[in-house]
Design an enzyme around this catalytic site. Structure first.
Site, PDB file in Angstrom:
ATOM      1  N   ASP A  26      -3.655  -0.084  12.283  1.00 57.50           N
ATOM      2  CA  ASP A  26      -4.082   0.490  10.684  1.00 57.50           C
ATOM      3  C   ASP A  26      -2.618   0.981  10.664  1.00 57.50           C
ATOM      4  OD1 ASP A  26      -3.383  -0.488   8.464  1.00 57.50           O
ATOM      5  OD2 ASP A  26      -5.794   0.565   7.905  1.00 57.50           O
ATOM      6  N   ASN A  74      -4.131  -9.416   2.634  1.00 59.00           N
ATOM      7  CA  ASN A  74      -2.682  -9.349   3.066  1.00 59.00           C
ATOM      8  C   ASN A  74      -1.829  -9.737   1.806  1.00 59.00           C
ATOM      9  OD1 ASN A  74      -3.256  -8.159   6.271  1.00 59.00           O
ATOM     10  ND2 ASN A  74      -2.948  -6.684   4.116  1.00 59.00           N
TER      11      ASN A  74
HETATM   12  C1  IPE Z   1      -5.812  -4.310   7.889  1.00 61.05           C
HETATM   13  O1  IPE Z   1      -5.503  -3.785   7.714  1.00 61.05           O
HETATM   14  C2  IPE Z   1      -5.497  -6.231   8.185  1.00 61.05           C
HETATM   15  C3  IPE Z   1      -3.694  -5.995   9.793  1.00 61.05           C
HETATM   16  C4  IPE Z   1      -3.807  -4.508  10.029  1.00 61.05           C
HETATM   17  C5  IPE Z   1      -2.956  -7.210   9.618  1.00 61.05           C
HETATM   18  P1  IPE Z   1      -5.417  -3.661   6.129  1.00 61.05           P
HETATM   19  O2  IPE Z   1      -5.314  -1.869   5.698  1.00 61.05           O
HETATM   20  O3  IPE Z   1      -5.329  -5.269   5.387  1.00 61.05           O
HETATM   21  O4  IPE Z   1      -7.014  -3.438   5.371  1.00 61.05           O
HETATM   22  P2  IPE Z   1      -7.259  -2.683   4.293  1.00 61.05           P
HETATM   23  O5  IPE Z   1      -7.259  -3.658   3.058  1.00 61.05           O
HETATM   24  O6  IPE Z   1      -6.900  -1.377   3.803  1.00 61.05           O
HETATM   25  O7  IPE Z   1      -9.318  -2.751   4.485  1.00 61.05           O
HETATM   26  C1  IPE Z   2      -1.098  -2.390   8.904  1.00 59.58           C
HETATM   27  O1  IPE Z   2      -0.649  -1.546   8.388  1.00 59.58           O
HETATM   28  C2  IPE Z   2      -0.560  -3.337   8.803  1.00 59.58           C
HETATM   29  C3  IPE Z   2      -0.437  -5.167   7.676  1.00 59.58           C
HETATM   30  C4  IPE Z   2      -1.891  -4.534   7.189  1.00 59.58           C
HETATM   31  C5  IPE Z   2       0.362  -5.666   8.187  1.00 59.58           C
HETATM   32  P1  IPE Z   2      -0.695  -0.990   6.422  1.00 59.58           P
HETATM   33  O2  IPE Z   2       0.023  -1.566   6.800  1.00 59.58           O
HETATM   34  O3  IPE Z   2      -1.925  -1.429   5.772  1.00 59.58           O
HETATM   35  O4  IPE Z   2      -0.234   0.530   6.986  1.00 59.58           O
HETATM   36  P2  IPE Z   2      -1.387   1.580   5.756  1.00 59.58           P
HETATM   37  O5  IPE Z   2      -2.751   0.996   5.972  1.00 59.58           O
HETATM   38  O6  IPE Z   2      -0.714   1.216   4.492  1.00 59.58           O
HETATM   39  O7  IPE Z   2      -1.285   3.091   6.068  1.00 59.58           O
HETATM   40 MG    MG Z   3      -3.649  -0.757   6.267  1.00 56.34          MG
END
Ligand code: IPE
Ligand code: IPE
Ligand code: MG
Length: 254
Positions: A26, A74
């Site tokens: 993340d 997502n």
């Molecule tokens: C969790 O990250 C899913 C992945 C890393 C693929 P998110 O960024 O989607 O999680 P939330 O929504 O902040 O909990």
């Molecule tokens: C995790 O990084 C990757 C996926 C969920 C695909 P994010 O896209 O959630 O990055 P932040 O949390 O917005 O920084």
């Molecule tokens: Mg994220």
């Protein structure tokens, strides 16, 4: 070396290494935004961290590495970001399979991939087939995966077996349910890592993380390099896992 030092070394145990590591990668979006770039630049940069993490895991003898690439939630993101993530997944698979081959790594994708574009589904199946004979480590990519979805589909398959008369509901136990999830036959994750500073599970491996050691770091995923991964393994090595027992019992048995 003195005799004393020899005795000490003989008594010293190597720090335990997790057999199965699960990672929520993340912070890609924030990494890019901090640099005034579009979010997808962060997703692209994150691929390097996947590479270095895999290398550290194979060096240390980790058997299974499960990484969360796309959650069942997502889909709520803007369509443009979803499309870019799909493209990135496709190109990463195309580019990285050769590296997986040379490192003897088997690839498996877990999740409801039927929702993905046909081209991506085909690429996933081809990459899984190409690496099926590899044995050094299993790299498991969770894509359109949700912990609740996994438990739900496991319950549905057991219910269907019961309805066919192949199974007495009274015989359903934890092992049987575990064997109906997508991680059937694998050790539960020993170490769960989440980068990006948030301290939540976000519907990742809910059933399987009942006794997993949790490690949260503020480091954003594209900055999570080999040294950061080693730090996480070091933290794991220093923990006492009690599984309900007392610390004294664990020390006696170890
Ligand atoms: C969790 O990250 C899913 C992945 C890393 C693929 P998110 O960024 O989607 O999680 P939330 O929504 O902040 O909990
Ligand atoms: C995790 O990084 C990757 C996926 C969920 C695909 P994010 O896209 O959630 O990055 P932040 O949390 O917005 O920084
Ligand atoms: Mg994220």
């Amino acid at each position: 070396m003195t005799d004393d030092a020899d005795t000490e070394n003989a008594g010293a145990r190597a720090a335990p290494v997790p057999r199965h590591v699960a990672i929520i990668m993340d912070g890609n979006g924030r990494w890019a935004e901090k640099r005034g770039q579009a979010r997808h630049a962060g997703h692209r940069a994150g691929v390097n961290s996947v590479r270095s993490t895999i290398e550290v895991c194979i060096e240390h003898g980790v058997e299974v590495l499960t990484i969360f690439a796309f959650s069942s939630e997502n889909w709520r993101r803007p369509k443009t970001e979803i499309n870019l993530l799909m493209e990135l997944f496709l190109t990463a698979l195309q580019r990285e399979v050769r590296r997986l081959q040379s490192n003897d790594i088997r690839l498996r994708v877990i999740g409801d991939i039927a929702a993905f574009p046909e081209k991506l589904q085909k690429r996933i199946r081809a990459s899984e087939e190409a690496t099926a004979g590899n044995r050094r480590m299993l790299l498991q990519v969770a894509a359109n995966y949700g912990g609740r979805w996994d438990i739900t589909q496991a319950a549905r398959s057991l219910a269907a077996a019961a309805a066919r008369g192949e199974l007495d509901p009274a015989d359903i136990d934890e092992a049987m349910l575990a064997n109906a999830t997508l991680l059937a036959g694998q050790p539960d994750p020993d170490l769960f890592i989440r980068t990006g500073g948030d301290q939540r599970i976000s519907n990742f491996l809910l059933w399987h993380c009942a006794y997993t050691e949790l490690y949260f770091t503020p480091v954003l995923w594209p900055d999570f390099d080999a040294a950061e991964m080693k730090r996480a393994l070091l933290s794991f090595g220093g923990r006492q896992r009690r599984f309900g027992r007392t610390g004294a019992q664990v020390e006696l048995e170890d």
